[in-house]
Motif scaffolding. Structure first.
Motif, PDB file in Angstrom:
ATOM      1  N   ASP A  88       0.866  -1.167   0.000  1.00  0.00           N
ATOM      2  CA  ASP A  88       0.000   0.000   0.000  1.00  0.00           C
ATOM      3  C   ASP A  88       0.906   1.221   0.000  1.00  0.00           C
ATOM      4  O   ASP A  88       2.124   1.101   0.177  1.00  0.00           O
ATOM      5  CB  ASP A  88      -0.909  -0.006   1.235  1.00  0.00           C
ATOM      6  CG  ASP A  88      -2.173   0.836   1.032  1.00  0.00           C
ATOM      7  OD1 ASP A  88      -2.242   1.586   0.041  1.00  0.00           O
ATOM      8  OD2 ASP A  88      -3.085   0.754   1.870  1.00  0.00           O
TER       9      ASP A  88
ATOM     10  N   THR B 260      -0.430   7.472  -0.353  1.00  0.00           N
ATOM     11  CA  THR B 260      -1.402   8.093  -1.261  1.00  0.00           C
ATOM     12  C   THR B 260      -1.878   7.064  -2.291  1.00  0.00           C
ATOM     13  O   THR B 260      -2.216   7.404  -3.415  1.00  0.00           O
ATOM     14  CB  THR B 260      -0.785   9.311  -1.989  1.00  0.00           C
ATOM     15  OG1 THR B 260       0.399   8.877  -2.659  1.00  0.00           O
ATOM     16  CG2 THR B 260      -0.441  10.421  -1.028  1.00  0.00           C
TER      17      THR B 260
ATOM     18  N   VAL C 285     -10.271  -2.465  -1.597  1.00  0.00           N
ATOM     19  CA  VAL C 285     -10.985  -1.567  -0.669  1.00  0.00           C
ATOM     20  C   VAL C 285     -11.957  -2.326   0.231  1.00  0.00           C
ATOM     21  O   VAL C 285     -12.313  -1.837   1.295  1.00  0.00           O
ATOM     22  CB  VAL C 285     -11.766  -0.443  -1.406  1.00  0.00           C
ATOM     23  CG1 VAL C 285     -10.830   0.550  -2.028  1.00  0.00           C
ATOM     24  CG2 VAL C 285     -12.734  -1.005  -2.410  1.00  0.00           C
TER      25      VAL C 285
ATOM     26  N   LEU D 267      -8.477  -3.222   7.216  1.00  0.00           N
ATOM     27  CA  LEU D 267      -7.154  -2.612   7.372  1.00  0.00           C
ATOM     28  C   LEU D 267      -6.280  -3.553   8.196  1.00  0.00           C
ATOM     29  O   LEU D 267      -6.742  -4.135   9.167  1.00  0.00           O
ATOM     30  CB  LEU D 267      -7.266  -1.255   8.072  1.00  0.00           C
ATOM     31  CG  LEU D 267      -8.148  -0.213   7.376  1.00  0.00           C
ATOM     32  CD1 LEU D 267      -8.164   1.089   8.165  1.00  0.00           C
ATOM     33  CD2 LEU D 267      -7.698   0.043   5.952  1.00  0.00           C
TER      34      LEU D 267
ATOM     35  N   GLN E 100      -1.946   2.059   7.446  1.00  0.00           N
ATOM     36  CA  GLN E 100      -3.173   2.154   6.646  1.00  0.00           C
ATOM     37  C   GLN E 100      -4.212   3.034   7.350  1.00  0.00           C
ATOM     38  O   GLN E 100      -4.975   3.728   6.702  1.00  0.00           O
ATOM     39  CB  GLN E 100      -3.776   0.775   6.409  1.00  0.00           C
ATOM     40  CG  GLN E 100      -3.062  -0.038   5.355  1.00  0.00           C
ATOM     41  CD  GLN E 100      -3.736  -1.380   5.196  1.00  0.00           C
ATOM     42  OE1 GLN E 100      -3.762  -2.189   6.116  1.00  0.00           O
ATOM     43  NE2 GLN E 100      -4.291  -1.625   4.028  1.00  0.00           N
ATOM     44  N   TYR E 101      -4.216   2.967   8.689  1.00  0.00           N
ATOM     45  CA  TYR E 101      -5.156   3.804   9.439  1.00  0.00           C
ATOM     46  C   TYR E 101      -4.775   5.270   9.234  1.00  0.00           C
ATOM     47  O   TYR E 101      -5.618   6.097   8.902  1.00  0.00           O
ATOM     48  CB  TYR E 101      -5.115   3.466  10.936  1.00  0.00           C
ATOM     49  CG  TYR E 101      -5.821   2.186  11.300  1.00  0.00           C
ATOM     50  CD1 TYR E 101      -7.155   2.193  11.690  1.00  0.00           C
ATOM     51  CD2 TYR E 101      -5.158   0.963  11.276  1.00  0.00           C
ATOM     52  CE1 TYR E 101      -7.819   1.019  12.041  1.00  0.00           C
ATOM     53  CE2 TYR E 101      -5.805  -0.216  11.614  1.00  0.00           C
ATOM     54  CZ  TYR E 101      -7.129  -0.182  11.999  1.00  0.00           C
ATOM     55  OH  TYR E 101      -7.774  -1.343  12.341  1.00  0.00           O
TER      56      TYR E 101
ATOM     57  N   LYS F 101      -3.197   6.661   6.882  1.00  0.00           N
ATOM     58  CA  LYS F 101      -3.489   7.060   5.509  1.00  0.00           C
ATOM     59  C   LYS F 101      -4.975   7.395   5.327  1.00  0.00           C
ATOM     60  O   LYS F 101      -5.340   8.158   4.437  1.00  0.00           O
ATOM     61  CB  LYS F 101      -3.053   5.903   4.605  1.00  0.00           C
ATOM     62  CG  LYS F 101      -3.721   5.831   3.299  1.00  0.00           C
ATOM     63  CD  LYS F 101      -3.459   4.533   2.601  1.00  0.00           C
ATOM     64  CE  LYS F 101      -4.297   4.562   1.349  1.00  0.00           C
ATOM     65  NZ  LYS F 101      -4.060   3.544   0.433  1.00  0.00           N
ATOM     66  N   ASN F 102      -5.828   6.826   6.167  1.00  0.00           N
ATOM     67  CA  ASN F 102      -7.275   7.001   6.016  1.00  0.00           C
ATOM     68  C   ASN F 102      -7.900   7.976   7.015  1.00  0.00           C
ATOM     69  O   ASN F 102      -9.114   7.973   7.215  1.00  0.00           O
ATOM     70  CB  ASN F 102      -7.974   5.641   6.071  1.00  0.00           C
ATOM     71  CG  ASN F 102      -7.778   4.875   4.772  1.00  0.00           C
ATOM     72  OD1 ASN F 102      -8.248   5.305   3.725  1.00  0.00           O
ATOM     73  ND2 ASN F 102      -7.063   3.768   4.828  1.00  0.00           N
TER      74      ASN F 102
ATOM     75  N   ARG G 239     -11.500   9.810   6.838  1.00  0.00           N
ATOM     76  CA  ARG G 239     -12.446   8.979   6.088  1.00  0.00           C
ATOM     77  C   ARG G 239     -13.306   8.223   7.092  1.00  0.00           C
ATOM     78  O   ARG G 239     -12.941   8.065   8.248  1.00  0.00           O
ATOM     79  CB  ARG G 239     -11.691   8.018   5.175  1.00  0.00           C
ATOM     80  CG  ARG G 239     -10.938   8.819   4.087  1.00  0.00           C
ATOM     81  CD  ARG G 239     -10.183   7.965   3.156  1.00  0.00           C
ATOM     82  NE  ARG G 239     -11.060   7.370   2.152  1.00  0.00           N
ATOM     83  CZ  ARG G 239     -10.626   6.569   1.206  1.00  0.00           C
ATOM     84  NH1 ARG G 239      -9.347   6.270   1.122  1.00  0.00           N
ATOM     85  NH2 ARG G 239     -11.455   6.060   0.321  1.00  0.00           N
TER      86      ARG G 239
ATOM     87  N   LEU H 112     -14.745   5.110   8.884  1.00  0.00           N
ATOM     88  CA  LEU H 112     -14.372   3.719   9.150  1.00  0.00           C
ATOM     89  C   LEU H 112     -15.543   3.007   9.790  1.00  0.00           C
ATOM     90  O   LEU H 112     -16.289   3.589  10.583  1.00  0.00           O
ATOM     91  CB  LEU H 112     -13.208   3.639  10.146  1.00  0.00           C
ATOM     92  CG  LEU H 112     -11.786   3.861   9.694  1.00  0.00           C
ATOM     93  CD1 LEU H 112     -10.841   3.323  10.764  1.00  0.00           C
ATOM     94  CD2 LEU H 112     -11.479   3.229   8.367  1.00  0.00           C
TER      95      LEU H 112
ATOM     96  N   LYS I 193     -12.835  -1.359   8.378  1.00  0.00           N
ATOM     97  CA  LYS I 193     -12.893  -1.164   6.926  1.00  0.00           C
ATOM     98  C   LYS I 193     -13.232   0.284   6.636  1.00  0.00           C
ATOM     99  O   LYS I 193     -14.028   0.905   7.361  1.00  0.00           O
ATOM    100  CB  LYS I 193     -13.968  -2.057   6.300  1.00  0.00           C
ATOM    101  CG  LYS I 193     -13.630  -3.524   6.346  1.00  0.00           C
ATOM    102  CD  LYS I 193     -14.706  -4.358   5.687  1.00  0.00           C
ATOM    103  CE  LYS I 193     -14.312  -5.822   5.678  1.00  0.00           C
ATOM    104  NZ  LYS I 193     -15.323  -6.660   5.063  1.00  0.00           N
ATOM    105  N   VAL I 194     -12.659   0.783   5.568  1.00  0.00           N
ATOM    106  CA  VAL I 194     -12.999   2.118   5.110  1.00  0.00           C
ATOM    107  C   VAL I 194     -14.365   2.015   4.438  1.00  0.00           C
ATOM    108  O   VAL I 194     -14.593   1.135   3.625  1.00  0.00           O
ATOM    109  CB  VAL I 194     -11.943   2.647   4.106  1.00  0.00           C
ATOM    110  CG1 VAL I 194     -12.382   3.989   3.531  1.00  0.00           C
ATOM    111  CG2 VAL I 194     -10.595   2.754   4.779  1.00  0.00           C
TER     112      VAL I 194
END
Length: 155
Positions: free
Chosen positions: A39, A42, A76, A80, A85-86, A88-89, A92, A94, A150-151
Motif C-alpha cells: 500500500d 497516497t 478496498v 485494514l 493504513q489507518y 493514511k485514512n 475517512r 471507518l 474497513k474504510v
C-alpha cells in the motif's frame, strides 16, 4: 526450497525506492507462489506494482526455482491490516467491528501508537421536552479491541 530471505531483501529494496510505499503482507503459498500486498500513503499505482514485481523477478533465477509472483494493492473491501493504513485514512469514515462483535462507525480523526479516535453525529432525544437533537459523539478505540476495520466507501 524457495529462498524466502532473498525474496524479502529484494522486496525491501524495491519498497525503499519509494518512501510512500509500505508492505501489508508477504506470503509464500503452495507451488512456489509468492504473494505480495503493498500500500502507499497516497495509494499504489499499477506502475509501482509492476516495478516491484520486476525487481523481485529479475533477481530470482527461474532455472533454480520455478515460481509465480503476484504483487497487488489492497482491495478496498478488505479490512485494514497495518497501522500505517489507518494513518493514511484519517478523515475517512471507518466501520469498526470490536472484539465483542459490536460495531462503531465514524470519521477517523486520530491515530496513535495504541489507539484510534472516531467521531460521528447521532440523533438523541432532547434532555428536556419532546423531539430529538443532534449530538457530536466520539470514541477512543484501542487497536487490541479491533476485530476488523474497513474504510466505508460512499458513492
Amino acid at each position: 526450497m524457495m529462498n524466502k530471505e532473498k525474496v524479502k531483501g529484494l522486496l525491501n529494496n524495491a519498497l525503499e525506492e519509494n518512501s510512500e510505499l509500505f508492505l501489508i503482507e508477504l506470503k509464500f503459498l503452495a507451488d512456489n507462489k509468492i504473494y505480495v500486498e503493498v500500500d502507499g500513503d497516497t495509494g499504489v499505482t499499477l506502475k509501482e506494482c509492476i516495478r516491484i514485481s520486476r525487481e523481485i523477478e529479475h533477481n530470482l533465477d527461474r532455472e533454480e526455482e520455478d515460481f509465480s509472483l503476484e504483487v497487488t494493492s489492497p482491495d478496498v473491501a478488505n479490512s485494514l491490516k497495518v497501522k500505517r493504513q489507518y494513518t493514511k485514512n484519517i478523515n475517512r469514515i471507518l466501520e469498526v467491528k470490536l472484539n465483542d462483535n459490536s460495531m462503531v462507525q465514524g470519521v477517523l480523526t486520530k491515530v496513535t501508537e495504541s489507539e484510534i479516535e472516531l467521531k460521528w453525529k447521532a440523533r438523541e432525544p432532547k434532555p428536556i421536552g419532546k423531539g430529538k437533537v443532534t449530538v457530536n459523539k466520539s470514541a477512543i478505540i484501542q487497536f487490541e479491541n479491533i476485530l476488523e476495520a474497513k474504510v466505508k466507501i460512499i458513492f
